[in-house]
Scaffold this active site. Structure first.
Site, PDB file in Angstrom:
ATOM      1  NE  ARG A 118     -13.210   2.894  -0.875  1.00  0.00           N
ATOM      2  CZ  ARG A 118     -13.170   3.332   0.790  1.00  0.00           C
ATOM      3  NH1 ARG A 118     -12.704   2.953   1.551  1.00  0.00           N
ATOM      4  NH2 ARG A 118     -14.419   3.804   1.033  1.00  0.00           N
ATOM      5  CB  THR A 421      -9.663   2.079   8.829  1.00  0.00           C
ATOM      6  OG1 THR A 421     -10.475   2.269   7.946  1.00  0.00           O
ATOM      7  CG2 THR A 421      -8.455   3.121   8.271  1.00  0.00           C
ATOM      8  CB  THR A 439     -10.214  -0.108   5.815  1.00  0.00           C
ATOM      9  OG1 THR A 439     -11.115   0.019   7.088  1.00  0.00           O
ATOM     10  CG2 THR A 439     -10.365   0.129   4.783  1.00  0.00           C
ATOM     11  CD  GLU A 441     -17.170   0.749   6.717  1.00  0.00           C
ATOM     12  OE1 GLU A 441     -16.523   1.527   7.047  1.00  0.00           O
ATOM     13  OE2 GLU A 441     -17.870   0.413   7.180  1.00  0.00           O
ATOM     14  CG  ASP A 463     -17.381   3.411   3.584  1.00  0.00           C
ATOM     15  OD1 ASP A 463     -18.069   2.965   4.772  1.00  0.00           O
ATOM     16  OD2 ASP A 463     -15.762   3.736   3.668  1.00  0.00           O
ATOM     17  CB  SER A 487     -12.735   6.178   1.316  1.00  0.00           C
ATOM     18  OG  SER A 487     -11.232   5.841   2.278  1.00  0.00           O
ATOM     19  N   GLY A 508     -10.604   5.883  11.604  1.00  0.00           N
ATOM     20  CA  GLY A 508     -12.308   6.493  11.970  1.00  0.00           C
ATOM     21  C   GLY A 508     -13.203   7.289  11.116  1.00  0.00           C
TER      22      GLY A 508
HETATM   23  N1  GLU Z   1     -14.340   2.714   5.544  1.00  0.00           N
HETATM   24  C1  GLU Z   1     -13.636   3.896   5.973  1.00  0.00           C
HETATM   25  C2  GLU Z   1     -13.136   5.211   4.240  1.00  0.00           C
HETATM   26  O1  GLU Z   1     -13.086   4.357   3.563  1.00  0.00           O
HETATM   27  C3  GLU Z   1     -12.658   3.966   7.138  1.00  0.00           C
HETATM   28  C4  GLU Z   1     -13.344   2.801   8.181  1.00  0.00           C
HETATM   29  C5  GLU Z   1     -12.807   3.744   9.455  1.00  0.00           C
HETATM   30  O2  GLU Z   1     -12.267   4.406   8.815  1.00  0.00           O
HETATM   31  O3  GLU Z   1     -13.030   2.984  10.001  1.00  0.00           O
HETATM   32  O4  GLU Z   1     -13.879   6.423   4.711  1.00  0.00           O
END
Ligand code: GLU
Length: 615
Positions: A118, A421, A439, A441, A463, A487, A508
């Site tokens: 991350r 992602t 991802t 993001e 996030d 996340s 998602g």
């Molecule tokens: N940044 C998001 C996360 O870490 C994921 C972004 C996405 O899946 O659209 O949960």
């Protein structure tokens, strides 16, 4: 039909990749007819067979992964090669400018490991970095996103390097070779790619390097045209030659930090952007200081299976695990589908209340352990009325190590569902499994391509919770130096008596958690095959008075769930873009990708073949 077009348009690339693979491999391991094998690249979302399997959102990445497996590479070799290829063909979702979480099942030791790659916040970040000093309120999301402020120190490249070092059998250079070839020769733009550029056109137009790469002639590239990314090919080549230090302590990193600190804004953006583009505080020292983490996986035992997931800073493993533990208190197989979905939605809401209140980078092991304790689940399950939906939001519980009471407190709902992602699933002939979600993001990250380097930067730091809500319980996800934003990514490996049964994951945003949970319920409780479990219409209840659902879900269940007290669903075109592999016994593999969502994915097996299967 869209899937077929997409796969066909990329055929030329898969053949080129075969050439690269032949060139990159020592002659002793060269397999005959590599191009022919890649010509048989998977075009469908479902594949059955033996000898290894790959499922990704993209036919080229899947073909690359399968070819690595065919040439004797293991699951980690194939996963990294596929991920590097996704950095080229799915650059708006994944790449070396971002981060992710990898879960690995090692067949030899029968153990599950995780890698936390991350992004981390720079040392200069403050708790109020996302609060506008002029107004005292949080920046609008797009202002925070398209900025240097939002960029976390990327962990993806180090994840690849370290996963290969620990569990792979090939060097990083070999894993990057096919992606270099794809970037150099180009790939055909498909409708999903074009649409993702179109949705980002205004943000991309603000930066010369992004505009040059993704807005040729000032417009999103036309479907069917070839897109090359020679800068990224060069970047990958330099990394292949010199190792990841060129990124973390060398010239590529210097360019990355320069872009964050002095955003390379176009002098004549042509398309207006309504916000000032702010600089970030990341330094080369922040980059040099980046470290992977290897937390113990989360574990939840569910109806005889052992479900392993990603621990903090992802909330995915804890939330999926807690919801499963709650659901296990009820025999869903004896219920109607509507009743089972009611339980799924209610358990999701309860788990989200706890996730929002307690789970972030730095949550104590005691609290994480408590949230995954069956006795805690029993306490939470007393708030699930089988006949009636609870008003939302439901309060979080009290993970105090004492059981018996239904806890009381207030909790908010999660915003920003996200759509970016990407996820991939790989299994090899030895039984090793990789489940990897990566991802940058938002789709398109922070919209800045690092000039001359060909990759987009993440906006992962959005996030974090931007500001503490006055009067609310302390938010565990406020920004802090070196901290990683919470996340929802939920790469999940399910074992049956210690051997792989299922591996799955999805993009998602916060809906990742509910999509993984729903697929597990579909497969384990509702008697669906894996392809059916992925294709089934989805809903996402994240402790909100306005849960989301796809149109087909609303059409099928909206009325009946409404009668059980569920609020009206906010209709959303798609939730997630999952990939998965099921281990069907006697070495049989069932690889599954989305049939329709996000243009459809691509599943493939090394040796197609039939077995007596549930799917
Ligand atoms: N940044 C998001 C996360 O870490 C994921 C972004 C996405 O899946 O659209 O949960």
């Amino acid at each position: 039909m869209r899937l077929t077009k997409r796969a066909t348009s990329r055929m030329a690339v898969t053949v080129a990749v075969a050439v690269a693979l032949v060139a990159a491999s020592p002659p002793a391991s060269a397999a005959p007819g590599a191009a022919g094998q890649l010509g048989a690249a998977p075009k469908t979302p479902t594949a059955r067979g033996y000898g290894g399997a790959v499922s990704t959102v993209d036919p080229t990445a899947t073909a690359v992964g399968l070819e690595v497996l065919r040439r004797g590479g293991n699951a980690v070799d194939a996963a990294v090669a596929a991920a590097a290829t996704l950095g080229v063909t799915e650059p708006f979702s994944a790449g070396i400018g971002g981060g992710g979480f990898l879960v690995y099942y090692d067949a030899g030791s029968r153990r599950v490991h995780t890698v936390d790659g991350r992004e981390s916040a720079p040392a200069s970040i403050r708790e109020d970095s996302f609060v506008d000093p002029a107004t005292g309120t949080a920046y609008p999301f797009q202002q925070a996103r398209v900025s240097g402020l939002s960029v976390g120190v990327p962990g993806t490249l180090m994840t690849w390097q370290e996963a290969l070092r620990r569990w792979g059998s090939r060097p990083l250079a070999a894993a990057l070779a096919p992606a270099v070839e794809v970037a150099e020769r180009g790939f055909a733009v498909d409708p999903t790619f074009r649409q993702q550029v179109a949705e980002n056109a205004a943000a991309f137009a603000q930066f010369d390097a992004t505009r040059k790469l993704y807005l040729p002639g000032g417009q999103p590239p036309a479907v069917g045209t070839t897109l090359r990314n020679r800068d990224l090919a060069d970047t990958y080549r330099q990394i292949a030659r010199s190792g990841v230090d060129v990124f973390y302590t060398g010239p590529i990193g210097a360019d990355l930090v320069a872009a964050v600190r002095r955003p390379p804004v176009a002098t004549d953006p042509a398309v207006p952007w309504q916000f000032p583009i702010q600089a970030g505080g990341m330094t080369r020292a922040d980059l040099a200081r980046y470290e992977l983490r290897f937390p113990a996986p989360t574990r939840s035992d569910y109806r005889g299976y052992q479900v392993y997931g990603m621990s903090t800073p992802s909330s995915g493993g804890v939330a999926v695990g807690e919801a499963l533990n709650i659901l296990e208190r009820f025999d869903l197989s004896k219920l109607t589908v509507t009743e089972a979905l009611h339980h799924y939605l209610e358990a999701s809401a309860l788990a989200f209340a706890d996730r929002n209140r307690y789970v972030a980078d730095g949550t104590s092991r005691r609290i994480l352990g408590e949230l995954l304790d069956d006795r805690y689940a029993a306490e939470r399950a007393c708030r699930l009325d089988p006949a009636r939906a609870a008003p939302k939001p439901v309060p979080p519980g009290d993970p105090d190590g004492r059981y018996g009471d239904c806890a009381t407190a207030a909790a908010g709902a999660e915003a920003n569902p996200g759509r970016s992602t990407t996820n991939l699933t790989v299994a090899d002939r030895w039984g090793n499994v990789v489940e990897y979600t990566l991802t940058i993001e938002q789709t398109g990250g922070n919209a800045m391509v690092v000039p001359g380097r060909g990759f987009l930067l993440n906006n992962e730091l959005t996030d974090f919770t931007f500001a503490q809500t006055p009067g609310a319980a302390p938010d565990p996800n406020l920004p802090g130096p070196g901290k990683r934003p919470r996340s929802s990514m939920s790469p999940t490996i399910v074992l049956d008596d210690g051997r792989p049964f299922l591996a799955l994951g999805t993009p998602g945003g916060a809906t990742i958690i509910t999509t993984v949970l729903q697929i597990l319920v579909n497969r384990i409780d509702l008697g669906m095959s894996l392809p059916q479990a992925l294709a089934a219409p989805r809903a996402s209840q994240r402790n909100s008075a306005a849960p989301q659902a796809e149109p087909a879900f609303v059409a099928a269940y909206g009325g009946a769930l409404g009668a059980l007290g569920h609020p009206a669903f906010a209709v959303t075109a798609e939730l997630g873009a999952a990939t998965a592999i099921e281990f069907t016994g006697r070495h049989g593999l069932l690889a599954s990708a989305e049939p329709v969502r996000r243009g459809g994915g691509a599943a493939g097996v090394v040796q197609p073949g039939r077995w007596a299967a549930s799917g």
